[in-house]
Design a protein around this motif. Sequence first.
Motif, PDB file in Angstrom:
ATOM      1  N   ASP A 187      -6.560 109.835 -82.783  1.00  0.00           N
ATOM      2  CA  ASP A 187      -7.748 109.030 -83.116  1.00  0.00           C
ATOM      3  C   ASP A 187      -7.527 107.572 -82.751  1.00  0.00           C
ATOM      4  OD1 ASP A 187      -9.699 110.771 -84.001  1.00  0.00           O
ATOM      5  OD2 ASP A 187      -9.018 110.766 -86.079  1.00  0.00           O
ATOM      6  N   LEU A 188      -6.365 107.076 -83.099  1.00  0.00           N
ATOM      7  CA  LEU A 188      -6.028 105.684 -82.769  1.00  0.00           C
ATOM      8  C   LEU A 188      -6.049 105.472 -81.259  1.00  0.00           C
ATOM      9  CD1 LEU A 188      -5.002 102.877 -83.683  1.00  0.00           C
ATOM     10  CD2 LEU A 188      -2.667 103.790 -83.540  1.00  0.00           C
ATOM     11  N   LEU A 189      -5.487 106.432 -80.522  1.00  0.00           N
ATOM     12  CA  LEU A 189      -5.424 106.314 -79.067  1.00  0.00           C
ATOM     13  C   LEU A 189      -6.811 106.439 -78.429  1.00  0.00           C
ATOM     14  CD1 LEU A 189      -3.840 106.237 -76.375  1.00  0.00           C
ATOM     15  CD2 LEU A 189      -3.588 108.732 -76.586  1.00  0.00           C
ATOM     16  N   PHE A 190      -7.542 107.513 -78.785  1.00  0.00           N
ATOM     17  CA  PHE A 190      -8.801 107.802 -78.099  1.00  0.00           C
ATOM     18  C   PHE A 190      -9.963 106.903 -78.531  1.00  0.00           C
ATOM     19  CE2 PHE A 190      -7.275 112.473 -77.694  1.00  0.00           C
ATOM     20  CZ  PHE A 190      -6.498 112.122 -76.605  1.00  0.00           C
ATOM     21  N   ILE A 191      -9.980 106.506 -79.818  1.00  0.00           N
ATOM     22  CA  ILE A 191     -11.115 105.716 -80.314  1.00  0.00           C
ATOM     23  C   ILE A 191     -10.835 104.216 -80.246  1.00  0.00           C
ATOM     24  CG2 ILE A 191     -12.619 105.268 -82.295  1.00  0.00           C
ATOM     25  CD1 ILE A 191     -12.096 108.125 -83.212  1.00  0.00           C
ATOM     26  N   SER A 192      -9.699 103.806 -80.807  1.00  0.00           N
ATOM     27  CA  SER A 192      -9.432 102.371 -80.908  1.00  0.00           C
ATOM     28  C   SER A 192      -8.903 101.757 -79.617  1.00  0.00           C
ATOM     29  CB  SER A 192      -8.425 102.107 -82.043  1.00  0.00           C
ATOM     30  OG  SER A 192      -8.944 102.540 -83.273  1.00  0.00           O
ATOM     31  N   ILE A 193      -8.116 102.516 -78.858  1.00  0.00           N
ATOM     32  CA  ILE A 193      -7.497 101.956 -77.647  1.00  0.00           C
ATOM     33  C   ILE A 193      -8.296 102.323 -76.390  1.00  0.00           C
ATOM     34  CG2 ILE A 193      -5.425 101.967 -76.200  1.00  0.00           C
ATOM     35  CD1 ILE A 193      -3.781 102.434 -78.745  1.00  0.00           C
ATOM     36  N   MET A 194      -8.653 103.611 -76.247  1.00  0.00           N
ATOM     37  CA  MET A 194      -9.352 104.050 -75.047  1.00  0.00           C
ATOM     38  C   MET A 194     -10.877 103.959 -75.167  1.00  0.00           C
ATOM     39  SD  MET A 194      -6.889 107.305 -74.068  1.00  0.00           S
ATOM     40  CE  MET A 194      -7.689 107.588 -72.489  1.00  0.00           C
ATOM     41  N   HIS A 195     -11.367 103.726 -76.395  1.00  0.00           N
ATOM     42  CA  HIS A 195     -12.798 103.513 -76.657  1.00  0.00           C
ATOM     43  C   HIS A 195     -13.660 104.695 -76.211  1.00  0.00           C
ATOM     44  CE1 HIS A 195     -11.739  99.409 -77.725  1.00  0.00           C
ATOM     45  NE2 HIS A 195     -11.160  99.252 -76.533  1.00  0.00           N
ATOM     46  N   TRP A 196     -13.212 105.899 -76.536  1.00  0.00           N
ATOM     47  CA  TRP A 196     -13.988 107.092 -76.224  1.00  0.00           C
ATOM     48  C   TRP A 196     -15.054 107.379 -77.280  1.00  0.00           C
ATOM     49  CZ3 TRP A 196     -10.102 111.427 -74.339  1.00  0.00           C
ATOM     50  CH2 TRP A 196      -9.523 111.010 -73.132  1.00  0.00           C
ATOM     51  N   GLY A 197     -15.067 106.611 -78.346  1.00  0.00           N
ATOM     52  CA  GLY A 197     -16.075 106.786 -79.386  1.00  0.00           C
ATOM     53  C   GLY A 197     -15.958 108.120 -80.097  1.00  0.00           C
ATOM     54  N   ILE A 198     -17.113 108.705 -80.432  1.00  0.00           N
ATOM     55  CA  ILE A 198     -17.125 109.945 -81.206  1.00  0.00           C
ATOM     56  C   ILE A 198     -16.568 111.119 -80.397  1.00  0.00           C
ATOM     57  CG2 ILE A 198     -19.452 110.762 -80.571  1.00  0.00           C
ATOM     58  CD1 ILE A 198     -19.806 111.364 -83.622  1.00  0.00           C
ATOM     59  N   THR A 199     -16.653 111.021 -79.064  1.00  0.00           N
ATOM     60  CA  THR A 199     -16.041 112.044 -78.209  1.00  0.00           C
ATOM     61  C   THR A 199     -14.529 112.068 -78.400  1.00  0.00           C
ATOM     62  OG1 THR A 199     -17.793 111.828 -76.556  1.00  0.00           O
ATOM     63  CG2 THR A 199     -15.717 112.809 -75.821  1.00  0.00           C
ATOM     64  N   GLY A 200     -13.932 110.895 -78.520  1.00  0.00           N
ATOM     65  CA  GLY A 200     -12.493 110.809 -78.760  1.00  0.00           C
ATOM     66  C   GLY A 200     -12.100 111.460 -80.068  1.00  0.00           C
ATOM     67  N   ALA A 201     -12.942 111.296 -81.112  1.00  0.00           N
ATOM     68  CA  ALA A 201     -12.648 111.933 -82.401  1.00  0.00           C
ATOM     69  C   ALA A 201     -12.661 113.445 -82.276  1.00  0.00           C
ATOM     70  CB  ALA A 201     -13.674 111.473 -83.440  1.00  0.00           C
ATOM     71  N   ALA A 202     -13.616 113.970 -81.521  1.00  0.00           N
ATOM     72  CA  ALA A 202     -13.703 115.423 -81.337  1.00  0.00           C
ATOM     73  C   ALA A 202     -12.510 115.959 -80.562  1.00  0.00           C
ATOM     74  CB  ALA A 202     -15.006 115.766 -80.613  1.00  0.00           C
ATOM     75  N   VAL A 203     -12.129 115.271 -79.489  1.00  0.00           N
ATOM     76  CA  VAL A 203     -10.978 115.703 -78.685  1.00  0.00           C
ATOM     77  C   VAL A 203      -9.708 115.665 -79.525  1.00  0.00           C
ATOM     78  CG1 VAL A 203      -9.544 115.165 -76.679  1.00  0.00           C
ATOM     79  CG2 VAL A 203     -12.030 115.013 -76.497  1.00  0.00           C
ATOM     80  N   ALA A 204      -9.537 114.618 -80.310  1.00  0.00           N
ATOM     81  CA  ALA A 204      -8.355 114.497 -81.167  1.00  0.00           C
ATOM     82  C   ALA A 204      -8.287 115.646 -82.170  1.00  0.00           C
ATOM     83  CB  ALA A 204      -8.379 113.157 -81.904  1.00  0.00           C
ATOM     84  N   THR A 205      -9.428 116.000 -82.736  1.00  0.00           N
ATOM     85  CA  THR A 205      -9.471 117.088 -83.714  1.00  0.00           C
ATOM     86  C   THR A 205      -9.089 118.423 -83.082  1.00  0.00           C
ATOM     87  OG1 THR A 205     -11.164 115.979 -85.055  1.00  0.00           O
ATOM     88  CG2 THR A 205     -10.978 118.375 -85.275  1.00  0.00           C
ATOM     89  N   VAL A 206      -9.643 118.714 -81.920  1.00  0.00           N
ATOM     90  CA  VAL A 206      -9.361 119.988 -81.248  1.00  0.00           C
ATOM     91  C   VAL A 206      -7.886 120.098 -80.862  1.00  0.00           C
ATOM     92  CG1 VAL A 206      -9.784 121.316 -79.150  1.00  0.00           C
ATOM     93  CG2 VAL A 206     -11.706 120.365 -80.425  1.00  0.00           C
ATOM     94  N   ILE A 207      -7.327 119.035 -80.296  1.00  0.00           N
ATOM     95  CA  ILE A 207      -5.911 119.059 -79.907  1.00  0.00           C
ATOM     96  C   ILE A 207      -5.024 119.268 -81.134  1.00  0.00           C
ATOM     97  CG2 ILE A 207      -4.005 117.692 -78.971  1.00  0.00           C
ATOM     98  CD1 ILE A 207      -6.025 116.369 -77.089  1.00  0.00           C
ATOM     99  N   SER A 208      -5.328 118.570 -82.208  1.00  0.00           N
ATOM    100  CA  SER A 208      -4.519 118.670 -83.426  1.00  0.00           C
ATOM    101  C   SER A 208      -4.595 120.070 -84.026  1.00  0.00           C
ATOM    102  CB  SER A 208      -4.992 117.633 -84.445  1.00  0.00           C
ATOM    103  OG  SER A 208      -4.944 116.334 -83.898  1.00  0.00           O
ATOM    104  N   GLN A 209      -5.796 120.636 -84.058  1.00  0.00           N
ATOM    105  CA  GLN A 209      -5.939 121.995 -84.585  1.00  0.00           C
ATOM    106  C   GLN A 209      -5.214 123.017 -83.716  1.00  0.00           C
ATOM    107  OE1 GLN A 209     -10.215 122.297 -84.772  1.00  0.00           O
ATOM    108  NE2 GLN A 209     -10.301 121.540 -86.870  1.00  0.00           N
ATOM    109  N   THR A 210      -5.196 122.768 -82.421  1.00  0.00           N
ATOM    110  CA  THR A 210      -4.492 123.670 -81.503  1.00  0.00           C
ATOM    111  C   THR A 210      -2.998 123.675 -81.796  1.00  0.00           C
ATOM    112  OG1 THR A 210      -6.146 123.310 -79.772  1.00  0.00           O
ATOM    113  CG2 THR A 210      -4.004 124.179 -79.081  1.00  0.00           C
ATOM    114  N   VAL A 211      -2.437 122.504 -82.042  1.00  0.00           N
ATOM    115  CA  VAL A 211      -1.015 122.410 -82.381  1.00  0.00           C
ATOM    116  C   VAL A 211      -0.716 123.182 -83.672  1.00  0.00           C
ATOM    117  CG1 VAL A 211       0.824 120.831 -83.103  1.00  0.00           C
ATOM    118  CG2 VAL A 211      -0.629 120.258 -81.140  1.00  0.00           C
TER     119      VAL A 211
END
Length: 454
Positions: A187-211
């Motif tokens: 979330d920190l990487l995709f939203i705060s640093i890369m500025h992907w917005g709500i899309t970044g939150a979704a990608v972060a959630t999916v990757i984390s759940q996959t792990v």
Amino acid sequence: MSLRKKEADALGTLPVGKLLVRLAVPSIFAQTVALLYNIVDRIFIARISGAGSLALAGLGVTAPIITLLSAFANLVGMGGAPLCAIELGRGNIKRARAILWNSFLLVTAFSIMLTGAILSFKKPLLYLFGATDDTISFASAYISICAGACLPGMLALALNAFLVTQGCNRENMLFVLAGTVLNIILDLLFISIMHWGITGAAVATVISQTVSALCILGFLRIKRTVLRLLPAPIDVDILWHICSLGFATFSMTATEGAVVAVFNRQLAHYGNDIYIAAFSIIFTISQFVLTPVYGINQGGQPIISYSFGEQKKERLVQAIRYILIEDLTCSLITTLAIELFPETLLALFTSDEAVLAVGKSMLRIFVLGRALSGLQWGVQTTFRAMGNALFPIIVMGIRKIVLIIPLAYFIPWLTGTGTTGVLLAEPISDFISVLCAMLIFIYFYRKNISCKSY
């Protein structure tokens, strides 16, 4: 047995109080960590520059769909895990393994069907659940990713119940923790640093759940676990029993999504997107009340199921009493904490003054009835752990279908109290349903447990 042998022996021999602490504490930790998935997403999304409140409202209207995915995962996990524990209590390892494999196949099939259905009707569903023209783009972006890749999340949610059933709470806790820590970092990487917005939150959630899912699947394949994920024939009888026993939990989760959808629509009708944004936070905070209760019930369920399978009446009664007392204590304490510090909790999520202004009173009203809700969850867990699917469905139906959804429409219309009337439906329903649950439980207990010779 299903676990390493010492854990199997502990389910049948360790003192109930000590065993419940041993199983429940890691479960409570795991449930708390799992809740951070929602909390972290909302904290980061609420702080998206220039669009935080609208993005948060957009996330809020996806909640019924996300809840539906969880409902199907819980159908499998909460239906299959007690059946496994009962078979382990009977010493039938082969059938317990067959239940696990059929559960794995079932949740996989559900995820494929749900992905197709949700993506096909995405926008109509989001508008139905309270999206507006200002929030639809945020909601659509988030749900497209989460629903399109829902299999790992559903597997992780469903299969962790089988870890707890074998007494492997420590491993369950570590796997959930790994996914949550990764979610925060992403979330920190995709939203705060890369500025992907709500899309970044979704990608972060999916990757984390996959792990998390890969960790659980890997653990269930290792040789030192007796309840291993090994291929077995598809068994229609097992699939039927999983679905029938898990239907109560499915109904509770799915109707929770329906409740959120109704509240979103009613808050939009009597208020605006600010109220939906505030409710998105409030609903997440309200889950905090039930987090320790979920943990206690998740830890206590194998004890009840195993004792029931072994036909040990005294041990069964002890487990039920411990769970009910601890559930009530936790729901009272956590509700009190929220009632005393609503502003502090809301400020963790957002600094938007408009959201904070309406959120304080909304939060206090919404969680008031949760003070006694631990009793209801303890009763439902007891029924389900003993393989009884009917009574949990009755208890759930009283709260969700008979009470809360009609009241959310009826109270504001009758009293003219607007958004306050909508929110009052929650505590009123909680108090009435707890009373009904206890009356049903007392009847069941006297007829089937206290007078039954094991």
